[in-house]
Design an enzyme around this catalytic site. Sequence first.
Site, PDB file in Angstrom:
ATOM      1  N   TYR A 143       0.819  -1.225   0.000  1.00 49.76           N
ATOM      2  CA  TYR A 143       0.000   0.000   0.000  1.00 49.76           C
ATOM      3  C   TYR A 143       0.852   1.274   0.000  1.00 49.76           C
ATOM      4  O   TYR A 143       0.332   2.362  -0.172  1.00 49.76           O
ATOM      5  CB  TYR A 143      -0.951   0.034   1.209  1.00 49.76           C
ATOM      6  N   HIS A 161       0.241 -11.758   1.959  1.00 49.21           N
ATOM      7  CA  HIS A 161      -0.799 -10.977   1.272  1.00 49.21           C
ATOM      8  C   HIS A 161      -1.565 -11.804   0.227  1.00 49.21           C
ATOM      9  O   HIS A 161      -2.779 -11.770   0.155  1.00 49.21           O
ATOM     10  CB  HIS A 161      -0.142  -9.758   0.606  1.00 49.21           C
TER      11      HIS A 161
HETATM   12  N1  NAP Z   1      -5.780  -8.728   1.488  1.00 50.96           N
HETATM   13  C1  NAP Z   1      -6.099  -8.200   0.325  1.00 50.96           C
HETATM   14  O1  NAP Z   1      -5.713  -8.696  -0.753  1.00 50.96           O
HETATM   15  C2  NAP Z   1      -6.968  -6.980   0.306  1.00 50.96           C
HETATM   16  C3  NAP Z   1      -7.618  -6.607  -0.892  1.00 50.96           C
HETATM   17  C4  NAP Z   1      -8.437  -5.493  -0.874  1.00 50.96           C
HETATM   18  C5  NAP Z   1      -8.596  -4.765   0.308  1.00 50.96           C
HETATM   19  N2  NAP Z   1      -7.931  -5.119   1.452  1.00 50.96           N
HETATM   20  C6  NAP Z   1      -8.050  -4.337   2.708  1.00 50.96           C
HETATM   21  O2  NAP Z   1      -9.430  -4.144   2.992  1.00 50.96           O
HETATM   22  C7  NAP Z   1      -9.697  -2.756   3.096  1.00 50.96           C
HETATM   23  C8  NAP Z   1     -11.124  -2.451   2.679  1.00 50.96           C
HETATM   24  O3  NAP Z   1     -11.386  -2.884   1.371  1.00 50.96           O
HETATM   25  P1  NAP Z   1     -11.511  -1.859   0.135  1.00 50.96           P
HETATM   26  O4  NAP Z   1     -10.711  -0.665   0.414  1.00 50.96           O
HETATM   27  O5  NAP Z   1     -11.203  -2.659  -1.072  1.00 50.96           O
HETATM   28  O6  NAP Z   1     -13.060  -1.539   0.029  1.00 50.96           O
HETATM   29  P2  NAP Z   1     -14.257  -1.160   1.031  1.00 50.96           P
HETATM   30  O7  NAP Z   1     -13.784  -0.847   2.392  1.00 50.96           O
HETATM   31  O8  NAP Z   1     -15.327  -2.183   0.864  1.00 50.96           O
HETATM   32  O9  NAP Z   1     -14.825   0.143   0.340  1.00 50.96           O
HETATM   33  C9  NAP Z   1     -14.120   1.359   0.321  1.00 50.96           C
HETATM   34  C10 NAP Z   1     -14.948   2.332  -0.522  1.00 50.96           C
HETATM   35  O10 NAP Z   1     -16.225   2.529   0.092  1.00 50.96           O
HETATM   36  C11 NAP Z   1     -16.445   3.914   0.379  1.00 50.96           C
HETATM   37  N3  NAP Z   1     -17.086   3.987   1.693  1.00 50.96           N
HETATM   38  C12 NAP Z   1     -16.512   3.772   2.915  1.00 50.96           C
HETATM   39  N4  NAP Z   1     -17.413   3.884   3.896  1.00 50.96           N
HETATM   40  C13 NAP Z   1     -18.589   4.188   3.311  1.00 50.96           C
HETATM   41  C14 NAP Z   1     -19.904   4.416   3.825  1.00 50.96           C
HETATM   42  N5  NAP Z   1     -20.167   4.374   5.115  1.00 50.96           N
HETATM   43  N6  NAP Z   1     -20.894   4.700   2.911  1.00 50.96           N
HETATM   44  C15 NAP Z   1     -20.634   4.743   1.592  1.00 50.96           C
HETATM   45  N7  NAP Z   1     -19.406   4.533   1.050  1.00 50.96           N
HETATM   46  C16 NAP Z   1     -18.391   4.252   1.918  1.00 50.96           C
HETATM   47  C17 NAP Z   1     -15.083   4.560   0.344  1.00 50.96           C
HETATM   48  O11 NAP Z   1     -15.161   5.848  -0.187  1.00 50.96           O
HETATM   49  P3  NAP Z   1     -14.725   7.151   0.661  1.00 50.96           P
HETATM   50  O12 NAP Z   1     -13.244   7.061   0.852  1.00 50.96           O
HETATM   51  O13 NAP Z   1     -15.172   8.257  -0.246  1.00 50.96           O
HETATM   52  O14 NAP Z   1     -15.489   7.088   1.945  1.00 50.96           O
HETATM   53  C18 NAP Z   1     -14.303   3.679  -0.629  1.00 50.96           C
HETATM   54  O15 NAP Z   1     -14.525   4.115  -1.976  1.00 50.96           O
HETATM   55  C19 NAP Z   1      -8.623  -2.119   2.213  1.00 50.96           C
HETATM   56  O16 NAP Z   1      -8.523  -0.737   2.400  1.00 50.96           O
HETATM   57  C20 NAP Z   1      -7.437  -2.942   2.629  1.00 50.96           C
HETATM   58  O17 NAP Z   1      -6.955  -2.503   3.891  1.00 50.96           O
HETATM   59  C21 NAP Z   1      -7.134  -6.231   1.460  1.00 50.96           C
END
Ligand code: NAP
Length: 287
Positions: free
Chosen positions: A62, A120
């Site tokens: 990241y 990861h």
């Molecule tokens: N291990 C892996 O391979 C892997 C892969 C993917 C992700 N991850 C981890 O999981 C975390 C979360 O997954 P993600 O970032 O893919 O997606 P997520 O948390 O499902 O969604 C993030 C998106 O949702 C929006 N959002 C957040 N809260 C909200 C709410 N209350 N209402 C409406 N929209 C909202 C955010 O926009 P705003 O910023 O505009 O609020 C952002 O665009 C990552 O950040 C990372 O740490 C790990």
Amino acid sequence: MAVCNRGGDSGLVVGMETVSANGANIPAVGLGTWELRGRTCARVVEQALRLGYRHIDTAEMYDNERDVGLGLRASGVRRSDVFITTKIWPTHLAPLELERAAKESIARMRLTEVDLLLIHWPSKVIPLSETIPALCKLKTAGFARHIGVSNFTTALIEEAVKYATEPLVTNQVEWHPFLDQSKVRAACTQHGMAVTAYSPIARGKASENKALSIIGARNRKSAAQVCLRFLIQQGAIVIPRTSKIERLAENMDVFDFMLDDAEMDEIRKLANPRGRIVTMGSGPEWD
Ligand SMILES: NC(=O)c1ccc[n+]([C@@H]2O[C@H](COP(=O)([O-])OP(=O)(O)OC[C@H]3O[C@@H](n4cnc5c(N)ncnc54)[C@H](OP(=O)(O)O)[C@@H]3O)[C@@H](O)[C@H]2O)c1
């Protein structure tokens, strides 16, 4: 695996539950940080901790571990009260590389250890018979309080467990209402591992879903909160990401209501075969 409330512990927030798995107590809501970088990342981490978050999810890939460390120190919250996870990229899974990468991640955050160190993604090149013992060694040497995996299928979990001399506490996988993860969840449960749900609000898609909005209105909650609650009620740890300070509070305010059986069943019906969002060219064959 059990869900417990740790409101009574020092430095922990009343109402913030933890998930216990193979000796680890992991706050059920963490802050995801993918795509948060620089001052934005440091500010969001700082504010999240001030609001009561006690779990931050980052990764070598990241490019924000330094900012996570800055946010942690700016928050004034004690290091020992925060659960920090980082993950090592699949090109760094040969034993010596893993050791070097983990130590560099820890140093970037200016920490002495992380709470959870994850692989990861599985590697198609470096065998788990080499990586898992090296991961266990980092735990016993004190660089990680707990270890685990991410993006592992049922077959890979079985293989990893076979080589592990220290308990694996979680498998971090994509999980939200649009993706059925019952197979991988069952494998985790069998080995006492928790499931950490990444992309738990389906990258924002859940907040626009009609069924989740209707259930939310009934419970005086947003669709995103219903989505997170749906996962938590099934024992998940959730790590939603937001860059917006006002959404930080929303995403952790999921412990004062309960979805009933009919609501859980209705949300389960949203799962569909094309529900997966995150794929990687060299990723595994999903269950
Ligand atoms: N291990 C892996 O391979 C892997 C892969 C993917 C992700 N991850 C981890 O999981 C975390 C979360 O997954 P993600 O970032 O893919 O997606 P997520 O948390 O499902 O969604 C993030 C998106 O949702 C929006 N959002 C957040 N809260 C909200 C709410 N209350 N209402 C409406 N929209 C909202 C955010 O926009 P705003 O910023 O505009 O609020 C952002 O665009 C990552 O950040 C990372 O740490 C790990």
